[in-house]
Scaffold this motif. Structure first.
Motif, PDB file in Angstrom:
ATOM      1  N   TYR A  70       0.833  -1.207   0.000  1.00 13.73           N
ATOM      2  CA  TYR A  70       0.000   0.000   0.000  1.00 13.73           C
ATOM      3  C   TYR A  70       0.868   1.259   0.000  1.00 13.73           C
ATOM      4  O   TYR A  70       0.607   2.213  -0.741  1.00 13.73           O
ATOM      5  CB  TYR A  70      -0.929  -0.015   1.210  1.00 13.73           C
ATOM      6  CG  TYR A  70      -1.757   1.237   1.382  1.00 13.73           C
ATOM      7  CD1 TYR A  70      -2.751   1.569   0.478  1.00 13.73           C
ATOM      8  CD2 TYR A  70      -1.529   2.097   2.456  1.00 13.73           C
ATOM      9  CE1 TYR A  70      -3.506   2.718   0.626  1.00 13.73           C
ATOM     10  CE2 TYR A  70      -2.282   3.243   2.625  1.00 13.73           C
ATOM     11  CZ  TYR A  70      -3.268   3.554   1.707  1.00 13.73           C
ATOM     12  OH  TYR A  70      -4.005   4.704   1.860  1.00 13.73           O
TER      13      TYR A  70
ATOM     14  N   VAL B 245       2.269   1.706  -3.383  1.00 11.27           N
ATOM     15  CA  VAL B 245       1.246   2.194  -4.313  1.00 11.27           C
ATOM     16  C   VAL B 245       1.043   3.688  -4.157  1.00 11.27           C
ATOM     17  O   VAL B 245       0.965   4.435  -5.141  1.00 11.27           O
ATOM     18  CB  VAL B 245      -0.096   1.450  -4.087  1.00 11.27           C
ATOM     19  CG1 VAL B 245      -1.234   2.139  -4.818  1.00 11.27           C
ATOM     20  CG2 VAL B 245       0.019   0.009  -4.546  1.00 11.27           C
ATOM     21  N   MET B 246       0.931   4.156  -2.931  1.00 10.28           N
ATOM     22  CA  MET B 246       0.677   5.568  -2.681  1.00 10.28           C
ATOM     23  C   MET B 246       1.830   6.443  -3.160  1.00 10.28           C
ATOM     24  O   MET B 246       1.629   7.606  -3.523  1.00 10.28           O
ATOM     25  CB  MET B 246       0.414   5.807  -1.192  1.00 10.28           C
ATOM     26  CG  MET B 246      -0.901   5.223  -0.697  1.00 10.28           C
ATOM     27  SD  MET B 246      -2.352   5.786  -1.634  1.00 10.28           S
ATOM     28  CE  MET B 246      -2.328   7.547  -1.312  1.00 10.28           C
TER      29      MET B 246
ATOM     30  N   SER C  72       3.682   5.682  -5.766  1.00 11.90           N
ATOM     31  CA  SER C  72       3.844   5.479  -7.206  1.00 11.90           C
ATOM     32  C   SER C  72       3.186   6.594  -8.019  1.00 11.90           C
ATOM     33  O   SER C  72       2.186   7.183  -7.608  1.00 11.90           O
ATOM     34  CB  SER C  72       3.242   4.129  -7.607  1.00 11.90           C
ATOM     35  OG  SER C  72       3.251   3.974  -9.008  1.00 11.90           O
TER      36      SER C  72
ATOM     37  N   TYR D 111      -1.309   1.322 -12.389  1.00 13.14           N
ATOM     38  CA  TYR D 111      -0.901   0.443 -11.285  1.00 13.14           C
ATOM     39  C   TYR D 111      -1.761   0.727 -10.048  1.00 13.14           C
ATOM     40  O   TYR D 111      -2.242  -0.192  -9.380  1.00 13.14           O
ATOM     41  CB  TYR D 111       0.584   0.667 -10.999  1.00 13.14           C
ATOM     42  CG  TYR D 111       1.114   0.031  -9.732  1.00 13.14           C
ATOM     43  CD1 TYR D 111       0.896  -1.317  -9.445  1.00 13.14           C
ATOM     44  CD2 TYR D 111       1.860   0.784  -8.826  1.00 13.14           C
ATOM     45  CE1 TYR D 111       1.403  -1.899  -8.288  1.00 13.14           C
ATOM     46  CE2 TYR D 111       2.366   0.213  -7.659  1.00 13.14           C
ATOM     47  CZ  TYR D 111       2.127  -1.132  -7.396  1.00 13.14           C
ATOM     48  OH  TYR D 111       2.616  -1.697  -6.254  1.00 13.14           O
ATOM     49  N   LYS D 112      -1.964   1.993  -9.769  1.00 12.15           N
ATOM     50  CA  LYS D 112      -2.794   2.373  -8.625  1.00 12.15           C
ATOM     51  C   LYS D 112      -4.238   1.910  -8.812  1.00 12.15           C
ATOM     52  O   LYS D 112      -4.892   1.463  -7.869  1.00 12.15           O
ATOM     53  CB  LYS D 112      -2.758   3.888  -8.432  1.00 12.15           C
ATOM     54  CG  LYS D 112      -1.473   4.425  -7.833  1.00 12.15           C
ATOM     55  CD  LYS D 112      -1.607   5.919  -7.524  1.00 12.15           C
ATOM     56  CE  LYS D 112      -0.439   6.393  -6.688  1.00 12.15           C
ATOM     57  NZ  LYS D 112      -0.596   7.803  -6.279  1.00 12.15           N
TER      58      LYS D 112
ATOM     59  N   TYR E  70      -4.526  -1.761  -8.144  1.00  9.90           N
ATOM     60  CA  TYR E  70      -4.434  -2.014  -6.707  1.00  9.90           C
ATOM     61  C   TYR E  70      -5.749  -1.642  -6.011  1.00  9.90           C
ATOM     62  O   TYR E  70      -6.217  -2.367  -5.126  1.00  9.90           O
ATOM     63  CB  TYR E  70      -3.289  -1.217  -6.090  1.00  9.90           C
ATOM     64  CG  TYR E  70      -3.198  -1.411  -4.588  1.00  9.90           C
ATOM     65  CD1 TYR E  70      -2.505  -2.486  -4.048  1.00  9.90           C
ATOM     66  CD2 TYR E  70      -3.850  -0.540  -3.704  1.00  9.90           C
ATOM     67  CE1 TYR E  70      -2.450  -2.692  -2.672  1.00  9.90           C
ATOM     68  CE2 TYR E  70      -3.801  -0.733  -2.331  1.00  9.90           C
ATOM     69  CZ  TYR E  70      -3.108  -1.813  -1.821  1.00  9.90           C
ATOM     70  OH  TYR E  70      -3.064  -2.014  -0.467  1.00  9.90           O
ATOM     71  N   ALA E  71      -6.331  -0.506  -6.403  1.00 14.50           N
ATOM     72  CA  ALA E  71      -7.586  -0.057  -5.794  1.00 14.50           C
ATOM     73  C   ALA E  71      -8.695  -1.074  -6.027  1.00 14.50           C
ATOM     74  O   ALA E  71      -9.491  -1.358  -5.125  1.00 14.50           O
ATOM     75  CB  ALA E  71      -7.987   1.305  -6.358  1.00 14.50           C
TER      76      ALA E  71
ATOM     77  N   VAL F 289      -6.807   5.518  -2.489  1.00 13.99           N
ATOM     78  CA  VAL F 289      -6.113   5.428  -3.778  1.00 13.99           C
ATOM     79  C   VAL F 289      -6.966   6.009  -4.900  1.00 13.99           C
ATOM     80  O   VAL F 289      -6.479   6.768  -5.746  1.00 13.99           O
ATOM     81  CB  VAL F 289      -5.740   3.962  -4.080  1.00 13.99           C
ATOM     82  CG1 VAL F 289      -5.093   3.858  -5.465  1.00 13.99           C
ATOM     83  CG2 VAL F 289      -4.799   3.415  -3.026  1.00 13.99           C
TER      84      VAL F 289
ATOM     85  N   ASP G  66      -7.091   9.677  -5.274  1.00 14.62           N
ATOM     86  CA  ASP G  66      -5.857  10.205  -5.855  1.00 14.62           C
ATOM     87  C   ASP G  66      -5.828  10.103  -7.375  1.00 14.62           C
ATOM     88  O   ASP G  66      -5.135  10.885  -8.042  1.00 14.62           O
ATOM     89  CB  ASP G  66      -4.667   9.445  -5.256  1.00 14.62           C
ATOM     90  CG  ASP G  66      -3.344  10.122  -5.514  1.00 14.62           C
ATOM     91  OD1 ASP G  66      -3.285  11.361  -5.430  1.00 14.62           O
ATOM     92  OD2 ASP G  66      -2.361   9.417  -5.811  1.00 14.62           O
ATOM     93  N   ILE G  67      -6.604   9.162  -7.935  1.00 17.44           N
ATOM     94  CA  ILE G  67      -6.439   8.890  -9.373  1.00 17.44           C
ATOM     95  C   ILE G  67      -7.682   9.089 -10.225  1.00 17.44           C
ATOM     96  O   ILE G  67      -7.590   9.072 -11.453  1.00 17.44           O
ATOM     97  CB  ILE G  67      -5.935   7.442  -9.593  1.00 17.44           C
ATOM     98  CG1 ILE G  67      -6.983   6.425  -9.098  1.00 17.44           C
ATOM     99  CG2 ILE G  67      -4.585   7.239  -8.944  1.00 17.44           C
ATOM    100  CD1 ILE G  67      -6.642   4.980  -9.456  1.00 17.44           C
TER     101      ILE G  67
END
Length: 266
Positions: A20, A23-24, A26, A31-32, A35-36, A51, A54-55
């Motif tokens: 985690y 990921v944060m 990155s 990729y994020k 993961y989310a 996550v 953020d994206i």
């Protein structure tokens, strides 16, 4: 051997936390996103929402942007953060009115507020918002599989709003003539509630309270208005007993009627 077995879940948690953190840090949006989605599937909704927050903007306009926004709403929903969930669900269905998740976004935007709806004596802002959102959902998706669920939620919340009005009216009644004619206020609250919620399960309670309030107004009336007001009480009694001939309040209503009839001048 037992000691090593106990270490396995601890190692798994540490590995998860390390991933985690990675990921944060990155800059790889794809990729994020993956993961989310994984975190969401594993019910790690706080991680997923962090996550995705953020994206989801960088993903806007891409094939993944739509799903990211919906998953962000659902992550907040499952975290019981219904206010934020509503924000993202509304953003979704306004941005993607014909999107893959538009129907569910309309539904959950209201159903979250329904789950957050407080007891009747508290502020009912979320209850009103829930009803509005779910009514919009029903209008837009009348054949949805979630129609019954939405309708039942609306009925339950309308009863809650009606109960709040009944409690307000009862409070006015209990205040009586303290600092003014509170009986008249009780009548007005009841009449408005009956107009707004004509099919409420509390309808009989409202009509009984109207009868009782008018009776008290007549009792405390000045001499020149007393006969007219007791006449109004008699009319109210007939309306009540004709509508609810088997009412459990029939004896109480009849007692009021007998007194009112003596003073009505009929």
């Amino acid at each position: 051997m037992r000691k090593y077995l106990l270490l396995i879940p601890i190692i798994a948690v540490l590995a998860s936390c390390t991933e985690y953190t990675k990921v944060m840090k990155s800059k790889d949006v794809d990729y994020k996103f993956e993961y989310a989605k994984k975190a969401f599937d594993e019910k790690k909704y706080l991680q997923a929402s962090t996550v995705l927050t953020d994206i989801y903007t960088p993903l806007r306009g891409t094939a993944k942007g739509e799903e990211a926004l919906f998953l962000l709403g659902m992550s907040h929903y499952y975290n019981k953060d219904y206010a934020n969930a509503n924000v993202y669900f509304k953003t979704y269905y306004q941005r993607y009115p014909k999107g893959k998740f538009a129907e569910l976004s309309h539904f959950y935007s209201g159903y979250g507020f329904y789950l957050d709806s407080p007891d009747p004596q508290l502020d009912q802002t979320y209850t009103v918002k829930a009803i509005e959102e779910l009514q919009n959902f029903l209008e837009k998706y009348p054949k949805s599989e979630k129609v019954t669920e939405a309708q039942n939620a609306i009925f339950e919340m309308q009863d809650k709003l009606t109960l709040k009005e009944l409690q307000n009216a009862q409070l006015y009644y209990n205040l009586g003539n303290f600092l003014g004619n509170n009986y008249q206020s009780a009548v007005i609250v009841c009449q408005n509630a009956l107009k707004d919620y004509p099919y409420s399960k509390y309808r009989e309670d409202f009509e009984l309270l109207i009868l009782k309030s008018k009776y008290q107004m007549a009792r405390h009336s000045v001499a020149e208005k007393m006969a007219d007001r007791f006449n109004d009480v008699v009319d109210e009694y007939y309306s009540f007993i004709n509508t609810y001939p088997e009412s459990k309040h029939a004896k109480e209503a009849e007692t009021i009627f007998k007194v009112a009839q003596k003073h009505a001048g009929r």
